[in-house]
Design a protein around this motif. Sequence first.
Motif, PDB file in Angstrom:
ATOM      1  N   GLU A  47       7.020  11.165  15.187  1.00 26.59           N
ATOM      2  CA  GLU A  47       6.173  12.141  14.495  1.00 26.59           C
ATOM      3  C   GLU A  47       6.134  11.906  12.983  1.00 26.59           C
ATOM      4  O   GLU A  47       5.193  12.311  12.322  1.00 26.59           O
ATOM      5  CB  GLU A  47       6.694  13.555  14.729  1.00 26.59           C
ATOM      6  CG  GLU A  47       6.659  14.032  16.144  1.00 26.59           C
ATOM      7  CD  GLU A  47       7.329  15.394  16.275  1.00 26.59           C
ATOM      8  OE1 GLU A  47       7.121  16.247  15.379  1.00 26.59           O
ATOM      9  OE2 GLU A  47       8.059  15.586  17.264  1.00 26.59           O
ATOM     10  N   TYR A  48       7.175  11.292  12.447  1.00 26.62           N
ATOM     11  CA  TYR A  48       7.323  11.156  11.007  1.00 26.62           C
ATOM     12  C   TYR A  48       7.102   9.729  10.513  1.00 26.62           C
ATOM     13  O   TYR A  48       7.165   9.467   9.321  1.00 26.62           O
ATOM     14  CB  TYR A  48       8.713  11.652  10.588  1.00 26.62           C
ATOM     15  CG  TYR A  48       8.947  13.069  11.065  1.00 26.62           C
ATOM     16  CD1 TYR A  48       8.362  14.147  10.395  1.00 26.62           C
ATOM     17  CD2 TYR A  48       9.686  13.339  12.212  1.00 26.62           C
ATOM     18  CE1 TYR A  48       8.531  15.444  10.845  1.00 26.62           C
ATOM     19  CE2 TYR A  48       9.865  14.641  12.666  1.00 26.62           C
ATOM     20  CZ  TYR A  48       9.286  15.681  11.976  1.00 26.62           C
ATOM     21  OH  TYR A  48       9.440  16.974  12.431  1.00 26.62           O
ATOM     22  N   LEU A  49       6.788   8.817  11.416  1.00 29.00           N
ATOM     23  CA  LEU A  49       6.564   7.416  11.080  1.00 29.00           C
ATOM     24  C   LEU A  49       5.281   7.254  10.280  1.00 29.00           C
ATOM     25  O   LEU A  49       4.223   7.704  10.708  1.00 29.00           O
ATOM     26  CB  LEU A  49       6.487   6.592  12.372  1.00 29.00           C
ATOM     27  CG  LEU A  49       6.245   5.099  12.222  1.00 29.00           C
ATOM     28  CD1 LEU A  49       7.409   4.426  11.500  1.00 29.00           C
ATOM     29  CD2 LEU A  49       6.052   4.479  13.612  1.00 29.00           C
ATOM     30  N   ILE A  50       5.394   6.635   9.102  1.00 24.28           N
ATOM     31  CA  ILE A  50       4.203   6.440   8.263  1.00 24.28           C
ATOM     32  C   ILE A  50       3.964   4.984   7.896  1.00 24.28           C
ATOM     33  O   ILE A  50       2.912   4.644   7.372  1.00 24.28           O
ATOM     34  CB  ILE A  50       4.268   7.284   6.968  1.00 24.28           C
ATOM     35  CG1 ILE A  50       5.482   6.911   6.125  1.00 24.28           C
ATOM     36  CG2 ILE A  50       4.218   8.769   7.309  1.00 24.28           C
ATOM     37  CD1 ILE A  50       5.450   7.508   4.725  1.00 24.28           C
ATOM     38  N   VAL A  71       0.839  -1.181   0.000  1.00 19.27           N
ATOM     39  CA  VAL A  71       0.000   0.000   0.000  1.00 19.27           C
ATOM     40  C   VAL A  71       0.880   1.239   0.000  1.00 19.27           C
ATOM     41  O   VAL A  71       1.846   1.319   0.745  1.00 19.27           O
ATOM     42  CB  VAL A  71      -0.877  -0.003   1.271  1.00 19.27           C
ATOM     43  CG1 VAL A  71      -1.699   1.260   1.359  1.00 19.27           C
ATOM     44  CG2 VAL A  71      -1.753  -1.230   1.310  1.00 19.27           C
ATOM     45  N   THR A  72       0.558   2.203  -0.844  1.00 19.26           N
ATOM     46  CA  THR A  72       1.237   3.490  -0.820  1.00 19.26           C
ATOM     47  C   THR A  72       0.422   4.404   0.075  1.00 19.26           C
ATOM     48  O   THR A  72      -0.789   4.472  -0.047  1.00 19.26           O
ATOM     49  CB  THR A  72       1.308   4.092  -2.233  1.00 19.26           C
ATOM     50  OG1 THR A  72       2.007   3.183  -3.061  1.00 19.26           O
ATOM     51  CG2 THR A  72       1.988   5.430  -2.221  1.00 19.26           C
ATOM     52  N   THR A  73       1.104   5.103   0.971  1.00 22.12           N
ATOM     53  CA  THR A  73       0.378   5.979   1.875  1.00 22.12           C
ATOM     54  C   THR A  73       1.065   7.333   1.973  1.00 22.12           C
ATOM     55  O   THR A  73       2.273   7.403   2.009  1.00 22.12           O
ATOM     56  CB  THR A  73       0.238   5.358   3.286  1.00 22.12           C
ATOM     57  OG1 THR A  73      -0.458   6.279   4.104  1.00 22.12           O
ATOM     58  CG2 THR A  73       1.575   5.032   3.901  1.00 22.12           C
ATOM     59  N   THR A  74       0.282   8.363   1.972  1.00 23.27           N
ATOM     60  CA  THR A  74       0.807   9.703   2.236  1.00 23.27           C
ATOM     61  C   THR A  74      -0.093  10.395   3.254  1.00 23.27           C
ATOM     62  O   THR A  74      -0.078  11.588   3.401  1.00 23.27           O
ATOM     63  CB  THR A  74       0.859  10.545   0.947  1.00 23.27           C
ATOM     64  OG1 THR A  74      -0.446  10.585   0.366  1.00 23.27           O
ATOM     65  CG2 THR A  74       1.848   9.964  -0.042  1.00 23.27           C
ATOM     66  N   ASN A  75      -0.867   9.618   3.958  1.00 16.82           N
ATOM     67  CA  ASN A  75      -1.839  10.125   4.902  1.00 16.82           C
ATOM     68  C   ASN A  75      -1.155  10.578   6.181  1.00 16.82           C
ATOM     69  O   ASN A  75      -0.567   9.791   6.892  1.00 16.82           O
ATOM     70  CB  ASN A  75      -2.852   9.006   5.209  1.00 16.82           C
ATOM     71  CG  ASN A  75      -3.986   9.491   6.068  1.00 16.82           C
ATOM     72  OD1 ASN A  75      -3.962  10.598   6.580  1.00 16.82           O
ATOM     73  ND2 ASN A  75      -4.989   8.653   6.227  1.00 16.82           N
ATOM     74  N   LYS A  76      -1.216  11.846   6.488  1.00 15.65           N
ATOM     75  CA  LYS A  76      -0.590  12.396   7.677  1.00 15.65           C
ATOM     76  C   LYS A  76      -1.317  11.970   8.954  1.00 15.65           C
ATOM     77  O   LYS A  76      -0.813  12.177  10.035  1.00 15.65           O
ATOM     78  CB  LYS A  76      -0.543  13.925   7.613  1.00 15.65           C
ATOM     79  CG  LYS A  76       0.319  14.433   6.496  1.00 15.65           C
ATOM     80  CD  LYS A  76       1.750  14.015   6.689  1.00 15.65           C
ATOM     81  CE  LYS A  76       2.585  14.585   5.562  1.00 15.65           C
ATOM     82  NZ  LYS A  76       3.926  14.097   5.551  1.00 15.65           N
ATOM     83  N   SER A  77      -2.467  11.336   8.846  1.00 14.29           N
ATOM     84  CA  SER A  77      -3.170  10.887  10.042  1.00 14.29           C
ATOM     85  C   SER A  77      -2.496   9.662  10.645  1.00 14.29           C
ATOM     86  O   SER A  77      -2.924   9.168  11.667  1.00 14.29           O
ATOM     87  CB  SER A  77      -4.634  10.563   9.717  1.00 14.29           C
ATOM     88  OG  SER A  77      -4.705   9.445   8.852  1.00 14.29           O
ATOM     89  N   LEU A 120       0.894  -0.349  11.680  1.00 10.75           N
ATOM     90  CA  LEU A 120       1.570   0.350  10.594  1.00 10.75           C
ATOM     91  C   LEU A 120       1.245  -0.267   9.237  1.00 10.75           C
ATOM     92  O   LEU A 120       1.305  -1.483   9.087  1.00 10.75           O
ATOM     93  CB  LEU A 120       3.088   0.299  10.794  1.00 10.75           C
ATOM     94  CG  LEU A 120       3.632   1.100  11.960  1.00 10.75           C
ATOM     95  CD1 LEU A 120       5.118   0.802  12.138  1.00 10.75           C
ATOM     96  CD2 LEU A 120       3.419   2.576  11.739  1.00 10.75           C
ATOM     97  N   PRO A 121       0.958   0.570   8.247  1.00  8.99           N
ATOM     98  CA  PRO A 121       0.772   0.028   6.896  1.00  8.99           C
ATOM     99  C   PRO A 121       2.122  -0.409   6.322  1.00  8.99           C
ATOM    100  O   PRO A 121       3.165   0.151   6.677  1.00  8.99           O
ATOM    101  CB  PRO A 121       0.201   1.207   6.106  1.00  8.99           C
ATOM    102  CG  PRO A 121       0.600   2.417   6.868  1.00  8.99           C
ATOM    103  CD  PRO A 121       0.726   2.007   8.305  1.00  8.99           C
TER     104      PRO A 121
END
Length: 139
Positions: free
Chosen positions: A112-115, A28-34, A43-44
């Motif tokens: 804070e930056y973990l996506i 999955v590609t994610t750019t969701n800041k939530s 985690l995705p």
Amino acid sequence: MTTSITSLLQALHIIPTSSIKQKTSQSVTTTNKSNVGLTATSLPEICLKTVAQHDDYSDCWIVVYDRVYDVTNFLQDHPGGSDIIMDYAGRDATLAFHGTGHSADAIEQMREYLIGELPSQERIFRTKNTQVLLKGIPE
């Protein structure tokens, strides 16, 4: 680069050969800041191929200890300068991060930056059978 690191770790007998899989991942590609404040279990998965697409000043992702961080908004605040991070934009920065000796506060700030995290078949530091360089891994 992952293959080189994996080969090095195998040569040092840190990763058993049987734990390495030669698969590619559809993630999955994610750019969701939530995603801020995600726990390790929620985690995705984001594959290295996806991370590699985020390699410039306006969109910068790095991998540290098999976790993916969107550090775009941190580039200008990095005490060592943005160029240090940009050297690893879109790639794994674990060895550089570990070798620098970041403070506990810096490690904590990474949350804070973990996506996301790498799929299990692309991980080299946090695998089912091997835990490498555990000290300093943000949880």
